[in-house]
Design a protein around this motif. Structure first.
Motif, PDB file in Angstrom:
ATOM      1  N   MET A  62       0.829  -1.207   0.000  1.00  0.00           N
ATOM      2  CA  MET A  62       0.000   0.000   0.000  1.00  0.00           C
ATOM      3  C   MET A  62       0.864   1.258   0.000  1.00  0.00           C
ATOM      4  O   MET A  62       0.601   2.212  -0.744  1.00  0.00           O
ATOM      5  CB  MET A  62      -0.930   0.009   1.233  1.00  0.00           C
ATOM      6  N   MET A  63       1.903   1.286   0.818  1.00  0.00           N
ATOM      7  CA  MET A  63       2.744   2.469   0.898  1.00  0.00           C
ATOM      8  C   MET A  63       3.418   2.773  -0.441  1.00  0.00           C
ATOM      9  O   MET A  63       3.423   3.921  -0.907  1.00  0.00           O
ATOM     10  CB  MET A  63       3.808   2.278   1.982  1.00  0.00           C
ATOM     11  N   VAL A  64       3.977   1.759  -1.091  1.00  0.00           N
ATOM     12  CA  VAL A  64       4.745   2.017  -2.309  1.00  0.00           C
ATOM     13  C   VAL A  64       3.839   2.233  -3.520  1.00  0.00           C
ATOM     14  O   VAL A  64       4.176   3.041  -4.410  1.00  0.00           O
ATOM     15  CB  VAL A  64       5.741   0.873  -2.581  1.00  0.00           C
ATOM     16  N   THR A  65       2.686   1.555  -3.593  1.00  0.00           N
ATOM     17  CA  THR A  65       1.809   1.756  -4.754  1.00  0.00           C
ATOM     18  C   THR A  65       1.137   3.117  -4.724  1.00  0.00           C
ATOM     19  O   THR A  65       0.904   3.730  -5.770  1.00  0.00           O
ATOM     20  CB  THR A  65       0.739   0.652  -4.824  1.00  0.00           C
ATOM     21  N   MET A  66       0.824   3.617  -3.544  1.00  0.00           N
ATOM     22  CA  MET A  66       0.133   4.898  -3.460  1.00  0.00           C
ATOM     23  C   MET A  66       1.041   6.062  -3.872  1.00  0.00           C
ATOM     24  O   MET A  66       0.578   7.037  -4.487  1.00  0.00           O
ATOM     25  CB  MET A  66      -0.383   5.124  -2.026  1.00  0.00           C
ATOM     26  N   PHE A  67       2.359   5.973  -3.561  1.00  0.00           N
ATOM     27  CA  PHE A  67       3.223   7.128  -3.788  1.00  0.00           C
ATOM     28  C   PHE A  67       4.286   6.895  -4.859  1.00  0.00           C
ATOM     29  O   PHE A  67       5.105   7.781  -5.108  1.00  0.00           O
ATOM     30  CB  PHE A  67       3.878   7.540  -2.461  1.00  0.00           C
ATOM     31  N   SER A  68       4.254   5.742  -5.511  1.00  0.00           N
ATOM     32  CA  SER A  68       5.205   5.498  -6.600  1.00  0.00           C
ATOM     33  C   SER A  68       4.897   6.368  -7.825  1.00  0.00           C
ATOM     34  O   SER A  68       5.751   6.535  -8.697  1.00  0.00           O
ATOM     35  CB  SER A  68       5.198   4.020  -6.999  1.00  0.00           C
TER      36      SER A  68
END
Length: 848
Positions: A270-276
């Motif tokens: 969730m962290m990396v997909t939201m802000f990638s």
């Protein structure tokens, strides 16, 4: 449901257009969300802290949006905007990719064996060349907090750490050390603290103090170092100040430590997909390598895509629509579930992205299809399963028992379904392994360790808490216990039990035995061996030797009664003898105990019935009785129907708690469906009508409700000339008129009789009211007694009777209506004046 606060103008800018509040509310509803509140930071601060503190707050409009608890991809502005844009067909769902570093090896996180005692798992990833603005930075921090409060269960399952990769150097080491050996400068602090000092420092911190309990009792605390010995974080409490991220940060190292590896993978995804999307290569994430203590190496983030197949017919049937396979695939694609028709029948292949961890079953996919179709667009249809509402038989029997047990002078108690292991085992003189108890895996207190297997401990604890109440104490409870059962899909089952206890200066076994006889009388079970009930001696460590008996009904043991063992009484801190009884009431319902109330009828299927042929119809004609005479009168008349309607006012069936042949005979006697005037009869009629196909299998009637028809007049085959009575009279016409007049008079008599007031049963009671001592004001005591007022109670004469040592008791008479006032009710009301009254006894009781 978690609530996400988003600035309205920032949201509309990201969506590429503006909406009115009503339009955005409608958009949220269509997408399965709810616009909960439209407010501002200033309004929130003013409401919570007052106008003075709100003077410097922002006036920017905020949208408070309620998000489903399992939709972690919608907890930030980036995920919400992405989901709405795909839903409105303005954007295709992005494809997330894991890439290797352009130069060198991936960042490495090494886990040591010491972490097994606290938080054994960790995952990591890198967001390379990311660009932060103030809004993006705030959203990044807020998403961490939202995840911590939801899937991370307030950091107890997962804790997230984010670091400026340019200020630290790998490989990183995740280990655990004693708190005295850990020292670093925590986030936003100016000096170094040991871990022990930090736990004391944060005990007064309004935010961090809620997480201290997770590790403060552990012998070692988890800690992450870089290759130079710099502390990155002490999860799950605080990060180090050295590696904190700022608006100038370009490369972010994200680590998640956890007690649940699956949850850690979801949180990292969730962290990396939201802000990638803010990286130089949008929607790409640089991999990191995690080395476990056993030498096993894993690459994270996984960013796993998986595919599921299901039929269009399944979605159509469950949602209640009729759409083509291609149309359903388009609906699912709008929900970020890329779908296509495979061409094999109506099969649909659905690709589930790493952002949709909430999709774990075909029903989740079906729900998304329903949301995309629009709940308001689903055609309203009448259910194909028609049922008549009725109380569950077991609950109905329970309610009837409760009323009669209370009428027998016992007081109902309701206790917790959970108790301690000691309550159901040691205190009752049993071993916990013999109880078949279902244990709670993580009990909060020692009082709630297992689901109770007997009702007796709860009643004994209730008596212990009310020892000062006047004797005798007579309590009962009708509730469920939980027993292990390997035949059930969940490994356990509920069993409805009835338990009663009698606590007095004498054991009172005869009282409990009498209550058993009364209960069996209510359940229509005769006192006889074989088909009835009887008791026989038994041994049980809970009861006094030689004072315990099994209750046997139709050859099966359903419970036990007896005098409790003195050791059991002492363990529950009681001082007087006690008798008890506990029985299982489900066997008295027979096959109706677990009868299914309805069936799962496919919504899109039309059931084709096979109608009987003419020959079959002739072989099995439906016969209706020729008589309409019943014990309620003639049901072809309004008077008879009214009497039957009154009878069924509080009953579902003619006899007992299930349909029987008695219902069928009365049903057949009614010539036509009753009018809506007779609501109870109409309800019963429609319900019994549904049993026509299985009427032959219904149990026989216990009594006769339909009376036999009058014998038909004899006929002969004489010639027409013989039928002519040349010397006849008008007797036949007169007899018909007489019958009509007779029936009319009977109906008038029945109506007149029904209006006649019923005989009211009354009793004369003489009460002895004892004061505390000779200093009690007896005039005030009598005033208190006479102040007790109830419907059906009339106070009479009174006098003071010497008891001894100058003490007198008040002897007062009263007349009560038996249906409205009982002796227990009177005693309870009088003893409430505890400043004057010590006890109340019934000196005399006579029926009037």
């Amino acid at each position: 449901m978690p609530t996400v606060g988003i600035k309205r103008d920032l949201l509309f800018k990201a969506l590429g257009r503006t909406y009115t509040d009503e339009e955005f509310d409608e958009l949220c509803f269509e997408f399965g969300l709810e616009l909960d509140e439209i407010t501002s930071e200033k309004e929130i601060v003013s409401r919570e802290q007052g106008d003075t503190k709100a003077s410097d707050a922002s006036d920017v409009i905020l949208y408070k949006i309620d998000v489903p608890a399992n939709r972690y991809d919608l907890l930030c502005l980036e995920g919400l905007v992405r989901g709405l844009q795909v839903f409105k067909n303005k954007l295709e769902a992005p494809r997330y990719r894991r890439i290797s570093p352009v130069n060198g090896d991936p960042q490495k996180l090494i886990i040591t064996k010491e972490t097994a005692a606290v938080r054994p798992f960790a995952v990591a990833a890198v967001l390379r060349n990311i660009t932060f603005t103030q809004e993006r930075y705030d959203s990044f921090i807020e998403l961490q907090e939202k995840l911590h409060q939801n899937i991370c269960r307030k950091r107890s399952l997962v804790a997230i750490g984010t670091h400026d990769l340019d200020t630290i150097s790998g490989p990183f080491t995740y280990t655990a050390k004693p708190p005295g050996d850990i020292s670093f400068k925590p986030l936003n602090q100016t000096k170094e603290y040991t871990a022990t000092e930090l736990m004391s420092l944060y005990k007064t911190d309004s935010h961090l103090r809620h997480y201290l309990h997770i590790i403060e009792d552990k012998p070692v605390y988890p800690i992450i170092y870089d290759s130079n010995g710099i502390v990155l974080s002490m999860p799950p409490i605080i990060n180090g100040n050295h590696s904190k991220i700022t608006l100038q940060t370009k490369n972010v190292f994200i680590e998640c430590t956890a007690t649940d590896l699956t949850k850690a993978k979801i949180v990292l995804d969730m962290m990396v997909t939201m802000f990638s999307e803010y990286c130089s290569q949008p929607f790409t994430v640089e991999e990191a390598e995690v080395v476990y203590p056993d030498g096993k190496t894993c690459i994270y983030p996984e960013l796993a895509y998986r595919k599921e197949k299901l039929s269009g017919e399944f979605i159509n049937r469950k949602v209640g629509i009729n759409e083509s396979t291609e149309k359903i695939a388009q609906l699912l694609t709008r929900m970020c579930l890329l779908s296509r028709a495979t061409g094999v029948g109506d099969e649909i292949e659905v690709e589930i992205p790493p952002t949709r961890s909430d999709v774990i079953h075909a029903c989740d996919i079906m729900e998304d299809a329903a949301i995309a179709y629009g709940f308001n667009n689903i055609t309203r249809t009448t259910p194909r399963a028609y049922t008549v509402a009725n109380q569950f038989p077991l609950n109905k029997l329970t309610e009837l028992l409760r009323q009669d047990l209370a009428a027998a002078g016992f007081t109902e108690a309701l206790n917790f379904a959970l108790c301690s292991e000691e309550d159901i085992a040691d205190k009752l003189g049993k071993k916990i392994s013999e109880t078949r108890a279902a244990h709670i895996s993580n009990p909060k207190t020692a009082e709630f360790q297992v689901a109770r297997t007997t009702l007796l401990p709860g009643l004994l604890k209730t008596i212990a808490a009310n020892r000062k109440m006047p004797l005798p104490l007579k309590l009962f409870e009708v509730s469920d216990v939980v027993l292990k059962d390997e035949t059930k899909d969940v490994g356990a089952r509920n069993s409805r039990r009835f338990c009663a206890v009698y606590y007095n200066k004498s054991p009172g076994f005869e009282v409990i035995h009498g209550l058993l006889d009364r209960t069996m009388q209510l359940l229509e079970v005769k006192s006889a061996r074989g088909e009835g009930y009887h008791i026989q001696a038994a041994d049980d460590s809970t009861f006094f030797p030689g004072r315990c008996a099994e209750i046997i009904v139709c050859g099966k043991t359903v419970g036990r009664l007896g005098v409790l063992h003195p050791d059991v009484i002492n363990r529950f801190e009681l001082t007087m003898p006690c008798s008890a009884m506990e029985i299982d009431i489900e066997p008295f319902l027979g096959h109706t105990a677990e009868t299914l109330l309805t069936h799962d009828v496919p919504m899109q299927e039309v059931i084709k019935h096979k109608f009987p042929t003419q020959d079959e119809s002739q072989q099995a004609p439906v016969s209706r009785p020729t008589s309409t005479k019943t014990v309620f009168g003639d049901v072809s008349t309004q008077v008879g129907l009214k009497a039957l309607n009154d009878f069924l006012a509080d009953k579902s069936y003619m006899e007992g708690f299930a349909a029987s042949q008695a219902d069928m005979t009365v049903f057949d006697a009614i010539p036509s469906p009753p009018s809506l005037t007779f609501c109870h009869l109409r309800r019963w009629y429609n319900h019994i009508k549904s049993f026509q196909r299985e009427r032959a299998r219904l149990p026989a009637a216990k009594r006769q409700f339909v009376l036999p028809a009058a014998p038909a007049a004899s006929t002969n085959n004489a010639s027409d000339d013989d039928d002519i009575d040349l010397f006849g009279s008008d007797d036949e016409a007169e007899s018909a008129e007489a019958a009509r007049v007779k029936e009319q008079r009977l109906a008038e008599y029945a109506a007149k009789k029904s209006k006649k007031p019923a005989l009211i049963a009354k009793s004369s009671i003489l009460l002895d009211v004892k004061p505390w001592d000779d200093e009690t004001d007896m005039a005030k005591l009598e005033e208190c007694v006479r102040s007790v007022s109830m419907d059906g109670l009339l106070w009479g004469q009174s006098k003071l009777v010497p008891v001894g040592y100058g003490i007198k008791k008040l002897q007062i008479g009263c007349v009560v209506e038996d249906d409205k006032v009982g002796t227990d009710l009177l005693e309870e009301a009088i003893t409430a004046f505890e400043d004057y009254v010590q006890s109340v006894d019934v000196a005399a009781f006579n029926k009037i």
